[in-house]
Design an enzyme around this catalytic site. Structure first.
Site, PDB file in Angstrom:
ATOM      1  N   GLY A   1       9.575  66.125  16.047  1.00 13.16           N
ATOM      2  CA  GLY A   1       9.044  65.268  17.091  1.00 13.16           C
ATOM      3  C   GLY A   1       8.148  66.047  18.027  1.00 13.16           C
ATOM      4  O   GLY A   1       7.197  66.714  17.621  1.00 13.16           O
ATOM      5  N   ASP A   2       8.439  65.984  19.334  1.00 11.69           N
ATOM      6  CA  ASP A   2       7.653  66.710  20.336  1.00 11.69           C
ATOM      7  C   ASP A   2       8.415  67.905  20.896  1.00 11.69           C
ATOM      8  O   ASP A   2       8.089  68.409  21.967  1.00 11.69           O
ATOM      9  CB  ASP A   2       7.256  65.766  21.473  1.00 11.69           C
ATOM     10  CG  ASP A   2       8.482  65.193  22.186  1.00 11.69           C
ATOM     11  OD1 ASP A   2       9.560  65.158  21.549  1.00 11.69           O
ATOM     12  OD2 ASP A   2       8.363  64.792  23.351  1.00 11.69           O
ATOM     13  N   GLU A   3       9.422  68.403  20.179  1.00 12.71           N
ATOM     14  CA  GLU A   3      10.243  69.505  20.639  1.00 12.71           C
ATOM     15  C   GLU A   3       9.868  70.808  19.937  1.00 12.71           C
ATOM     16  O   GLU A   3       9.660  70.836  18.712  1.00 12.71           O
ATOM     17  CB  GLU A   3      11.721  69.205  20.395  1.00 12.71           C
ATOM     18  CG  GLU A   3      12.228  68.011  21.199  1.00 12.71           C
ATOM     19  CD  GLU A   3      13.684  67.711  20.889  1.00 12.71           C
ATOM     20  OE1 GLU A   3      14.163  68.193  19.836  1.00 12.71           O
ATOM     21  OE2 GLU A   3      14.329  67.015  21.681  1.00 12.71           O
TER      22      GLU A   3
END
Length: 432
Positions: free
Chosen positions: A331-333
């Site tokens: 994801g955005d991690e």
């Protein structure tokens, strides 16, 4: 790599060079012996014939010389003439016998040496019967001459023949040696070179080795074909290596940003912890989360969201050291492994540099300016955890503390304020 032991011990195996040398030596020896024996036999036959003819001439000469003495029964003249001619012609024995069997004259060569005894034995074998010539007077046979030749000539001939055969054997040995050297140069060296290349390719996987050129057409063609096969194997191995490398990269890296993925980061963190437990020191785990990423993705679309993730990954990678690990967890991690770490301030300083690098807007369209923002949680070994799972959980809790209070900042894990699992919503309870 150990080579497999052959079925038969190497000490019991004979080399190709030794095999060829033995074969050539045996063939040459048998050939020379056969030729020498044939020549010696032919020479003995010729010598026997010549000796027989010579004795016939000597016998007739004695008969002619002693004819008058025989007629008058002059034994003294007979003995003198017989002894003179016998000594001149090297006869072993000579005698003149009358028709009534009366011995008229006799000569026997003095024999006091082994050579004479051997020669007489040889003459007895070659010429078993004495040479006989009649003594004629007025067409009537009045006596006969009986001769035996001296064997010294035969003995000398035999010794000369043996010496000749020994010389031939020596010359043959020299010829075989020269032939063996030529065979080693023209045959064995290409075979040995091809064998060495084969062993290198089989046991050492050295497919870059090549068989040298050979003067013999068949060996040269064999070497060329083998070299072509090695080239194909080398090309195939290169392609296979590239494919394996590509597959390994795909299995351990994120396809969008090119950063290592979650499983790779977990393995590197575990290995770093093992190294530190042996050598001492510290490390830090930074957990990064993009702020407002869902709203940006929903407003501008997935293409802009992907471009934002790629830009954030590039900026983060530019702020850390070469040996530090930056990974996209999903994801955005993102996560960062800082190892080795000398003090907590270094981790905070790098986190501040990363946050500062996000100030530059991301231009997607002329009228839109998206400014990336990251919330960063920091966990330090060994203060905040002893294992990879503990450190990642601590960094995640510190990051969530930032997101819940001050987005776009960094926070170092604190057991007193961040230790409760109640900080996490259900969807973020477990990071790994």
């Amino acid at each position: 790599m150990n080579r497999p032991s052959p079925d038969k011990p190497a000490s019991h195996r004979i080399s190709l060079l030794a095999t060829l040398q033995q074969a050539h030596f045996r063939v040459a020896t048998l050939m020379m012996l056969a030729v020498g024996f044939a020549l010696s036999l032919a020479a003995l036959v010729a010598l026997r014939t010549a000796a027989d003819q010579n004795l016939q001439l000597v016998a007739r000469s004695i008969a002619y010389t002693t004819e008058a003495a025989v007629v008058f029964r002059d034994t003294i003249a007979i003995q003198e003439s017989l002894g003179l001619i016998a000594r001149q012609e090297s006869l072993a024995s000579a005698q003149i016998v009358g028709v009534q069997g009366i011995l008229l004259g006799r000569y026997i060569r003095p024999s006091d040496s082994l050579a004479d005894a051997v020669g007489d034995r040889i003459v007895a074998l070659l010429l078993p019967q004495p040479t006989v010539a009649p003594v004629m007077y007025q067409g009537r046979r009045i006596a006969e001459v009986r001769l035996r030749g001296d064997g010294a000539g035969f003995v000398g001939f035999i010794f000369m023949g043996l010496a000749g055969m020994l010389v031939c054997l020596a010359l043959g040995a020299v010829a075989v040696r020269q032939l063996s050297r030529r065979i080693q140069r023209d045959i064995l060296q290409p075979v040995q070179a091809l064998t060495a290349v084969t062993y290198a390719a089989r046991f050492d996987r050295a497919t870059s080795a090549r068989a040298p050129a050979s003067r013999i057409a068949e060996f040269h063609q064999l070497g060329e074909d083998f070299n072509a096969l090695l080239m194909e194997i080398e090309v195939y191995q290169t392609q296979l290596h590239q494919e394996n490398k590509s597959l390994s990269h795909l299995a351990n890296h994120d396809s969008l940003t090119g950063l290592p993925n979650r499983s790779y980061f977990r393995r590197r963190l575990t290995r770093a912890l093992q190294d530190i437990q042996t050598t001492g020191g510290g490390l830090a785990v930074l957990y990064l989360d993009n702020d407002h990423f869902k709203s940006i993705n929903d407003r501008y679309g997935h293409a802009v969201g992907d471009a934002l993730l790629v830009e954030v990954a590039d900026r983060v990678r530019a702020q850390v050291r070469e040996n530090d690990v930056v990974a996209r967890l999903g994801g955005d991690e993102f996560a960062i492994l800082l190892a080795p770490l000398h003090n907590v301030e270094d981790a905070a300083r790098i986190a501040d540099k990363i946050i500062s690098s996000m100030a530059e807007p991301l231009e997607t369209r002329p009228q839109d300016h998206i400014v990336p923002s990251l919330s960063i949680g920091i966990a330090i070994y060994p203060m905040h955890g002893q294992t990879a799972e503990q450190l990642l959980r601590a960094a995640d809790r510190a990051m969530y503390r930032v997101k819940s209070q001050h987005r776009g900042q960094r926070h170092i894990f604190n057991h007193q304020t961040d230790g409760s699992d109640s900080l996490h919503p259900p969807e973020k309870r477990e990071v790994l």
